[in-house]
Structures are given as structure tokens and as C-alpha cells.
Motif scaffolding. Structure first.
Motif, mmCIF file in Angstrom:
data_model
loop_
_atom_site.group_PDB
_atom_site.id
_atom_site.type_symbol
_atom_site.label_atom_id
_atom_site.label_comp_id
_atom_site.label_asym_id
_atom_site.label_seq_id
_atom_site.Cartn_x
_atom_site.Cartn_y
_atom_site.Cartn_z
ATOM 1 N N VAL A 82 0.843 -1.197 0.000
ATOM 2 C CA VAL A 82 0.000 0.000 0.000
ATOM 3 C C VAL A 82 0.875 1.243 0.000
ATOM 4 O O VAL A 82 1.824 1.364 0.796
ATOM 5 N N THR A 83 0.553 2.164 -0.890
ATOM 6 C CA THR A 83 1.273 3.433 -0.975
ATOM 7 C C THR A 83 0.284 4.528 -1.366
ATOM 8 O O THR A 83 -0.938 4.344 -1.298
ATOM 9 N N THR A 84 0.799 5.673 -1.793
ATOM 10 C CA THR A 84 -0.022 6.820 -2.158
ATOM 11 C C THR A 84 -0.189 6.908 -3.670
ATOM 12 O O THR A 84 0.752 6.613 -4.405
ATOM 13 N N PRO A 85 -1.340 7.368 -4.150
ATOM 14 C CA PRO A 85 -1.492 7.576 -5.593
ATOM 15 C C PRO A 85 -0.882 8.889 -6.071
ATOM 16 O O PRO A 85 -0.710 9.076 -7.278
ATOM 17 N N ALA A 105 -3.835 4.420 -0.738
ATOM 18 C CA ALA A 105 -4.612 5.129 0.270
ATOM 19 C C ALA A 105 -4.563 6.608 -0.089
ATOM 20 O O ALA A 105 -3.505 7.127 -0.471
ATOM 21 N N ASP A 106 -5.691 7.284 0.018
ATOM 22 C CA ASP A 106 -5.773 8.686 -0.393
ATOM 23 C C ASP A 106 -4.929 9.576 0.522
ATOM 24 O O ASP A 106 -4.417 9.135 1.563
ATOM 25 N N VAL A 107 -4.791 10.821 0.114
ATOM 26 C CA VAL A 107 -3.872 11.753 0.766
ATOM 27 C C VAL A 107 -4.628 12.841 1.516
ATOM 28 O O VAL A 107 -5.836 13.039 1.329
ATOM 29 N N SER A 108 -3.893 13.558 2.333
ATOM 30 C CA SER A 108 -4.452 14.701 3.048
ATOM 31 C C SER A 108 -4.565 15.892 2.106
ATOM 32 O O SER A 108 -3.613 16.200 1.378
ATOM 33 N N PRO A 109 -5.692 16.612 2.109
ATOM 34 C CA PRO A 109 -5.811 17.771 1.216
ATOM 35 C C PRO A 109 -4.875 18.913 1.579
ATOM 36 O O PRO A 109 -4.521 19.726 0.732
ATOM 37 N N SER A 110 -4.441 18.985 2.820
ATOM 38 C CA SER A 110 -3.588 20.095 3.235
ATOM 39 C C SER A 110 -2.125 19.886 2.861
ATOM 40 O O SER A 110 -1.397 20.845 2.604
ATOM 41 N N GLY A 112 -0.925 16.768 0.841
ATOM 42 C CA GLY A 112 -0.664 15.860 -0.267
ATOM 43 C C GLY A 112 0.022 14.570 0.173
ATOM 44 O O GLY A 112 0.331 13.721 -0.668
ATOM 45 N N LEU A 113 0.253 14.414 1.471
ATOM 46 C CA LEU A 113 0.887 13.207 1.999
ATOM 47 C C LEU A 113 -0.168 12.159 2.331
ATOM 48 O O LEU A 113 -1.331 12.490 2.598
ATOM 49 N N ILE A 114 0.226 10.900 2.354
ATOM 50 C CA ILE A 114 -0.696 9.817 2.651
ATOM 51 C C ILE A 114 -1.404 10.080 3.975
ATOM 52 O O ILE A 114 -0.784 10.484 4.965
ATOM 53 N N ASP A 115 -2.720 9.888 3.981
ATOM 54 C CA ASP A 115 -3.554 10.185 5.132
ATOM 55 C C ASP A 115 -3.655 8.930 6.003
ATOM 56 O O ASP A 115 -4.172 7.902 5.562
ATOM 57 N N PRO A 116 -3.143 8.976 7.238
ATOM 58 C CA PRO A 116 -3.201 7.774 8.080
ATOM 59 C C PRO A 116 -4.611 7.215 8.265
ATOM 60 O O PRO A 116 -4.788 5.998 8.335
ATOM 61 N N MET A 139 7.715 15.201 5.678
ATOM 62 C CA MET A 139 7.585 13.857 6.207
ATOM 63 C C MET A 139 6.147 13.513 6.554
ATOM 64 O O MET A 139 5.398 14.337 7.086
ATOM 65 N N CYS A 140 5.788 12.279 6.239
ATOM 66 C CA CYS A 140 4.490 11.739 6.621
ATOM 67 C C CYS A 140 4.404 11.621 8.146
ATOM 68 O O CYS A 140 5.406 11.724 8.847
ATOM 69 N N ASP A 141 3.197 11.358 8.618
ATOM 70 C CA ASP A 141 2.973 11.142 10.055
ATOM 71 C C ASP A 141 3.461 9.739 10.393
ATOM 72 O O ASP A 141 2.697 8.770 10.436
ATOM 73 N N MET A 142 4.768 9.624 10.626
ATOM 74 C CA MET A 142 5.366 8.299 10.793
ATOM 75 C C MET A 142 4.918 7.573 12.063
ATOM 76 O O MET A 142 4.721 6.351 12.026
#
Length: 369
Positions: A82-85, A105-110, A112-116, A139-142
Motif C-alpha cells: 500500500v502506498t499513495t497515488p 490510500a488517499d492523501v491529506s488535502p492540506s 498531499g501526503l498519505i492520510d493515516p 515527512m508523513c505522520d510516521m
């Protein structure tokens, strides 16, 4: 006619560091050793130390880094990853090279990073790996992603191709998951003068498998334990990267200063900068625009080049039609792909050029409130 302010200009970097880079290349040429030699070993040690990782394994490019890391972490043909489009296609190319199956998995609108939260709805016990992409230098929300991964027993392989030096808290990109993957494509925050990449990790077994896989699966000369690939960071590129590495933090600080100048020029609601993470390194400066074509034309008329990162999400690329995904599958990523625009961003932009871009952006915002 070329724009007055090109999107990037690697000639300026060479003009600033030419004597040092020439010396690094000459050192390799005089050594007569070009593959898996002392320069690569030294860079691997220096890059691992910079990141705070135990191991760094130089490979041929960032795509191979992801492919090799996934295999070293246990991903096999048919496994779900699973990754980001919203990423450069090579992220997903690497998954497919291994014969694994990408899911998104879709991303955060604010950001553009993958939305947990979207990620938690997509993954399952059948997910073998998660590949978060630290897009645009942020960085994503690791912590959230690692918690999700632990809950399903999935490996995390970070795509750090745009995040050289980025941090989340005190830790650098690539040091949260089982492995982190870097590209040293010339335009990266730390770039070679050709292709190059690296896998970083703390796990001794993963590191050993990466070293074996990059070199035809050899454990020792002519002893092959896996089919492997031919993907090795060459000595000339390693020497160039060693010469540049001491400047990385300084260059990242300059990028951040430029981004703040652009931020200050924005008013109204016709454009908004994508939110940057604390510890981000501004690989790209990306705006979400109400009228992308209008802003792009406005800037072009003033001699300012722009690019789009990225105009079509991966799931809508013809190469991945076999996944059976249609428009609307990942609406946030699709909306951002239709609206994002990147402004010139590199540490060798002159102050007058930064001012010219900022003034043009401010003018557009004032006219399009």
C-alpha cells in the motif's frame, strides 16, 4: 526562448563547487576502481552517520532502492503493498518490478501526503508492506503509520527520494521503518551527476540481503543465493555525493528561506501553499491553485518557469489500467493533481530571482482575490 528564471539550474552548483567536484572525480579516475570500491564504502558510512542509521547500501537509483528494500523485507510476487497515488510513478514501478500488487490510500488535502486515516481503512492482514512517500520534502505522520503497520504485521519501507535531511522530531527520514530508500537523481536535495540511490536501515539481516541483492544475489564471489539484480552505486557518483554531503544542511536551510519569501507573497484564496511539515526540507514549493493554467501563464509571461508535480495520479496512468481503478477512486489525490503547481526552488536561486518570483506571485494574488 528559455525563461529568465528556469525551474532548476545545476550549472550553478557546479560553478560553486567545480574544483572540489573535479578533484573527487579525478581521484576515482586515478584509482582505476569504479564499482563497489572505497568511495562507495566511505559514502555509505557517511550517509548512514548523517541519518543516524546503522547501515546504508548504495544502489543504482531510487527505484531500485525501493524494489531491493521490499524484497529484503520479505515482499514476494503477489503480495499487497500500500502506498499513495500522489507520487512519482517510480514508487509504484518498484512495487511492480517485484511482482507485488500496489494498492493505494488517499492523501491529506492540506499536505498531499498519505492520510493515516485513509491508510487504516485500506490495509488488512493481507498487506505485506506500506510505502509512505515523504513528498515534496515533507515527512508523513510516521508514528501513526508505524502504529498501523504494527497492528497488521506489515513492513514499512519509506520512500525518501524527496526528503534528504528531513526530520520528524529528532529522527531523520528513512529511520522509522524497516528500511528507507533514497534517490540521488541530479535534481534532488543531495544529487549525483547521474543516477544513484541508497537503502538505509538498522536491521543487520535486511542490510545483508540488500547488499547481496544489489550485486546479482552474491554472498561471495560466484556464490549466488538469490537471482538479485545489477544495481550498484558507482565510485564516481559516490565521490561526488561525498563532496556535496557537507553542504546539505546549508542548502536545505536556503530552500526553507526561499519558501518563506514565497509564503509572504500570498494573499487571498486563489492559491495556497501545501502545508509543510516541521523539519521539512522544501524539495519543491507546491501551490494548490484555483486556476493553475492562469497562474502558470501569468508567471511564464514574466519569465518564470514552473512545473507540475504531478499532473495525473498513479492509479489513472495508462500503465496501471489493469488495476481497474477509475476517476473518483481517490478524490483528494485527483483534486490535487488537477490544481498543484511548483515554483522554482533550489539553493542557488539569487535573491533578485526570489524577489522576482515573489512579486509576480503577489501580483497574481492581488488580481485574483
Amino acid at each position: 526562448m528559455s525563461p529568465e528564471i528556469p525551474f532548476g539550474d545545476l550549472r550553478r552548483e557546479y560553478q560553486a563547487l567545480g574544483a572540489m567536484l573535479d578533484g573527487a572525480i579525478k581521484r576515482v579516475l586515478e584509482s582505476g576502481w569504479f564499482i563497489l570500491g572505497s568511495e562507495t564504502s566511505a559514502f555509505e558510512e557517511e550517509w548512514a552517520r548523517y541519518l543516524g542509521a546503522k547501515h546504508a547500501i548504495g544502489v543504482g537509483n531510487g527505484t531500485d532502492a525501493i524494489r531491493i528494500a521490499l524484497e529484503a523485507c520479505g515482499v514476494r510476487p503477489g503480495d499487497e503493498v500500500v502506498t499513495t497515488p500522489l507520487t512519482a510513478v517510480p514508487t509504484v514501478t518498484a512495487v511492480c518490478m517485484l511482482g507485488a500488487v500496489p494498492r493505494f490510500a488517499d492523501v491529506s488535502p492540506s499536505t498531499g501526503l498519505i492520510d493515516p486515516s485513509a491508510l487504516s481503512r485500506v490495509v488488512s492482514r493481507g498487506t505485506r508492506a506500506i510505502v509512505p512517500v515523504h513528498l515534496y520534502g515533507n515527512m508523513c505522520d510516521m508514528p501513526a503509520i508505524m502504529e498501523i503497520a504494527r497492528g497488521i504485521g506489515a513492513a514499512v519501507v519509506e520512500d525518501c527520494a524527496q526528503a534528504h535531511g528531513a526530520t520528524y522530531g529528532a529522527a531523520k527520514a528513512g529511520t522509522f521503518g524497516l528500511a528507507g530508500c533514497y534517490s540521488f537523481y541530479p535534481s534532488k536535495n543531495l544529487g549525483a551527476y547521474g543516477d544513484g540511490g541508497a537503502v538505509v536501515c538498522d536491521n543487520d539481516e535486511v542490510a545483508s540481503r540488500c547488499r547481496m541483492l544489489r550485486n546479482y544475489g552474491q554472498r561471495a564471489r560466484y556464490e549466488h543465493l538469490a537471482a538479485g539484480v545489477n544495481s550498484r552505486l558507482d565510485e564516481i557518483q559516490a565521490a561526488i555525493l561525498r563532496a556535496k554531503l557537507p553542504y546539505l544542511d546549508q542548502w536545505n536551510a536556503r530552500r526553507t528561506a526561499i519558501a518563506r519569501c514565497y509564503d509572504a507573497a500570498i494573499s487571498g484564496d486563489s492559491v495556497r501553499p501545501l502545508a509543510r511539515s516541521d523539519g521539512g526540507v522544501c524539495h519543491l514549493y507546491v501551490l494548490a491553485c484555483r486556476d493553475r493554467a492562469g497562474l502558470q501563464a501569468h508567471l511564464a509571461a514574466r519569465g518564470i518557469a514552473t512545473q507540475v508535480h504531478y499532473p495525473r495520479p498513479v492509479h489513472l496512468q495508462p500503465a496501471f489500467a489493469w488495476l481497474g481503478l477509475s476517476p473518483g477512486s481517490y478524490p483528494v489525490a485527483e483534486e490535487l493533481a488537477d490544481s498543484v503547481l511548483s515554483l522554482p526552488m533550489h539553493p542557488f536561486l539569487r535573491e533578485d530571482e526570489v524577489t522576482q518570483v515573489a512579486e509576480a506571485l503577489a501580483e497574481y494574488c492581488q488580481r485574483n482575490r
